[in-house]
Design a protein around this motif. Structure first.
Motif, PDB file in Angstrom:
ATOM      1  N   GLU A   1       0.832  -1.192   0.000  1.00 39.77           N
ATOM      2  CA  GLU A   1       0.000   0.000   0.000  1.00 39.77           C
ATOM      3  C   GLU A   1       0.873   1.252   0.000  1.00 39.77           C
ATOM      4  O   GLU A   1       1.977   1.245   0.566  1.00 39.77           O
ATOM      5  CB  GLU A   1      -0.907   0.029   1.235  1.00 39.77           C
TER       6      GLU A   1
ATOM      7  N   PRO B   1     -11.016   0.479  10.533  1.00 41.21           N
ATOM      8  CA  PRO B   1      -9.587   0.181  10.392  1.00 41.21           C
ATOM      9  C   PRO B   1      -8.968   0.006  11.778  1.00 41.21           C
ATOM     10  O   PRO B   1      -9.517   0.527  12.771  1.00 41.21           O
ATOM     11  CB  PRO B   1      -9.036   1.438   9.696  1.00 41.21           C
TER      12      PRO B   1
ATOM     13  N   SER C   1     -11.767   2.181  -0.630  1.00 39.46           N
ATOM     14  CA  SER C   1     -11.916   3.559  -0.176  1.00 39.46           C
ATOM     15  C   SER C   1     -10.563   4.234  -0.003  1.00 39.46           C
ATOM     16  O   SER C   1     -10.383   5.399  -0.388  1.00 39.46           O
ATOM     17  CB  SER C   1     -12.696   3.584   1.146  1.00 39.46           C
ATOM     18  N   ASP C   2      -9.589   3.521   0.553  1.00 41.15           N
ATOM     19  CA  ASP C   2      -8.241   4.081   0.702  1.00 41.15           C
ATOM     20  C   ASP C   2      -7.559   4.275  -0.646  1.00 41.15           C
ATOM     21  O   ASP C   2      -6.761   5.207  -0.819  1.00 41.15           O
ATOM     22  CB  ASP C   2      -7.390   3.163   1.578  1.00 41.15           C
TER      23      ASP C   2
ATOM     24  N   ARG D   1      -7.722   7.660  -3.176  1.00 38.61           N
ATOM     25  CA  ARG D   1      -6.801   8.801  -3.085  1.00 38.61           C
ATOM     26  C   ARG D   1      -5.535   8.586  -3.890  1.00 38.61           C
ATOM     27  O   ARG D   1      -4.778   9.524  -4.128  1.00 38.61           O
ATOM     28  CB  ARG D   1      -6.434   9.050  -1.625  1.00 38.61           C
TER      29      ARG D   1
END
Length: 330
Positions: free
Chosen positions: A105, A278, A288-289, A292
Motif C-alpha cells: 500500500e 480500520p 476507499s483508501d 486517493r
C-alpha cells in the motif's frame, strides 16, 4: 375341446428364467430428485467452475492465518522503509516481490496480499450470516402469509412493502454513527460485524419473503396439502412437514444469489466508512483508501478483483443450481 397346457421345460432353471428373457438388457434403476439435479449440475461446466471458486474462497477465508504466515505478513504491519518518501508510493512502483505477492500500500507499506486474504474473512462472514438471517425471517413470514392468507397475509405483505421502501443505506450510516464502542456485551470488530449482519440481514428479508409467499400460495392448493388437512393436520404441521420440504429448492437458489448481493452491500458500507473500522482489513475499506491514489492502480486492482470474482462465482453457481433444480428443465 380343451387347449393343451403349456408345460415348462424342466431343463430351464426357473431362477434363471428372468435373466434369460432379459438377456442383454441393463437393469433400470430409479433416481431421486437429488440425483437428477446433481447430474444436470455436473453437465453445467460453468456452474461447476463457479462452485469450485466459491469453495476456494471459503477455504482462503478459513485458513487466512496459515496463508498469510506462508506467503505474506501481518496485515497491520507497516513497511515504511519500502516506501519512497518523495512520492509516498512503494519503491519500484508497486512493491510486488516474492515477499509481497500483491505489492504494498502507498504511504504505510502494508502488505496487500495479506489484507485481501483477511478481507475475505470479513466479507464472506458478514454475507453468509446476513443471508442466513434474511432467509430464516423471510421463509418463516413468507410461508405463514401464503398459507393462512386473509388478515395475516395482509399484515405481513404490508410489512414487506414498508421494509422494501426503507432507506437502508441511510439507516446503516446513521446507525454506524451512533453505535457505541461496546453494546450488548460486544466490543470492537465483533460489535461492528454484528451490526452489519443485523442491518443487511434483517432489512433484506422481504425479497425472499415474497418469493416464498408466492410459492406457498401455489402449494397450499395442491392435493397433498388437502390430504394432510383432511387427516386433521394443523397449520404448523402442514407448514413445516408438508410445505417447507417443497420450498427447499427456491430457497436454496435464492440464497446463492443473495450472498453476492450482501458481499457488494458490505463492501459499499465499508467503502463509505460505516463498516468494520480500520485497521481491520475489508475489501470495501481498501477500495476507499485506494481512491486517493488513483495513479497507483495495483492498490485498487486486487481488492476490486476479489469482489468481482466472488460475486461472479456465486452468480454463476446460483444460475446453474437454478437450472439443475428446475423440474421443467431437460
Amino acid at each position: 375341446m380343451t387347449a393343451p397346457l403349456d408345460v415348462p421345460d424342466a431343463s430351464v432353471d426357473p431362477a434363471s428364467a428372468p435373466a434369460v428373457a432379459g438377456a442383454g438388457a441393463a437393469a433400470i434403476q430409479g433416481r431421486s430428485l437429488g440425483q437428477i439435479a446433481w447430474m444436470r449440475l455436473k453437465r453445467d461446466k460453468v456452474a461447476i467452475a463457479g462452485a469450485l471458486v466459491v469453495i476456494f474462497l471459503i477455504l482462503v477465508a478459513v485458513f487466512a492465518p496459515l496463508l498469510v504466515k506462508a506467503f505474506g505478513q501481518d496485515p497491520t504491519q507497516f513497511n515504511s522503509d519500502l516506501i519512497d518518501a518523495s512520492t509516498m508510493a512503494p519503491k519500484g512502483g508497486t512493491g510486488i516481490s516474492a515477499d509481497h505477492l500483491f505489492g504494498l500500500e502507498p504511504v504505510n507499506g502494508r502488505d496487500i496480499f495479506s489484507r485481501v486474504v483477511y478481507g475475505a474473512r470479513i466479507s464472506l462472514l458478514i454475507a453468509f450470516l446476513a443471508t442466513l438471517l434474511s432467509v430464516a425471517i423471510g421463509t418463516l413470514l413468507g410461508v405463514t402469509a401464503g398459507y393462512f392468507g386473509g388478515l395475516v397475509d395482509s399484515i405481513i405483505s404490508k410489512a414487506m412493502d414498508v421494509f422494501l421502501a426503507f432507506p437502508l443505506l441511510v439507516f446503516a450510516m446513521a446507525l454506524a454513527g451512533i453505535i457505541p464502542d461496546s453494546a450488548f456485551g460486544l466490543t470492537g470488530d465483533t460489535l461492528r460485524v454484528a451490526m452489519l449482519v443485523f442491518v443487511i440481514g434483517f432489512f433484506n428479508w422481504p425479497y425472499i419473503g415474497r418469493i416464498v409467499r408466492g410459492q406457498t400460495l401455489s402449494l397450499r392448493e395442491r392435493e397433498f396439502v388437502d390430504a394432510a388437512r383432511s387427516l386433521g393436520a394443523r397449520g404448523p404441521y402442514v407448514i413445516f412437514r408438508e410445505m417447507l420440504p417443497n420450498l427447499v429448492a427456491p430457497i436454496l437458489i435464492y440464497s446463492t444469489l443473495l450472498i453476492p448481493s450482501n458481499v457488494l452491500f458490505e463492501a459499499a458500507l465499508s467503502f463509505l466508512g460505516v463498516g468494520v473500522r480500520p485497521p481491520t482489513p475489508t475489501w470495501g475499506g481498501m477500495l476507499s483508501d485506494a481512491v486517493r491514489f488513483y495513479t497507483i492502480p495495483h492498490f485498487m486492482f486486487f481488492p476490486g478483483m476479489a469482489i468481482f470474482i466472488t460475486v461472479l462465482a456465486f452468480n454463476l453457481f446460483g444460475d446453474g443450481l437454478r437450472d439443475a433444480l428446475d423440474p421443467k428443465a431437460r
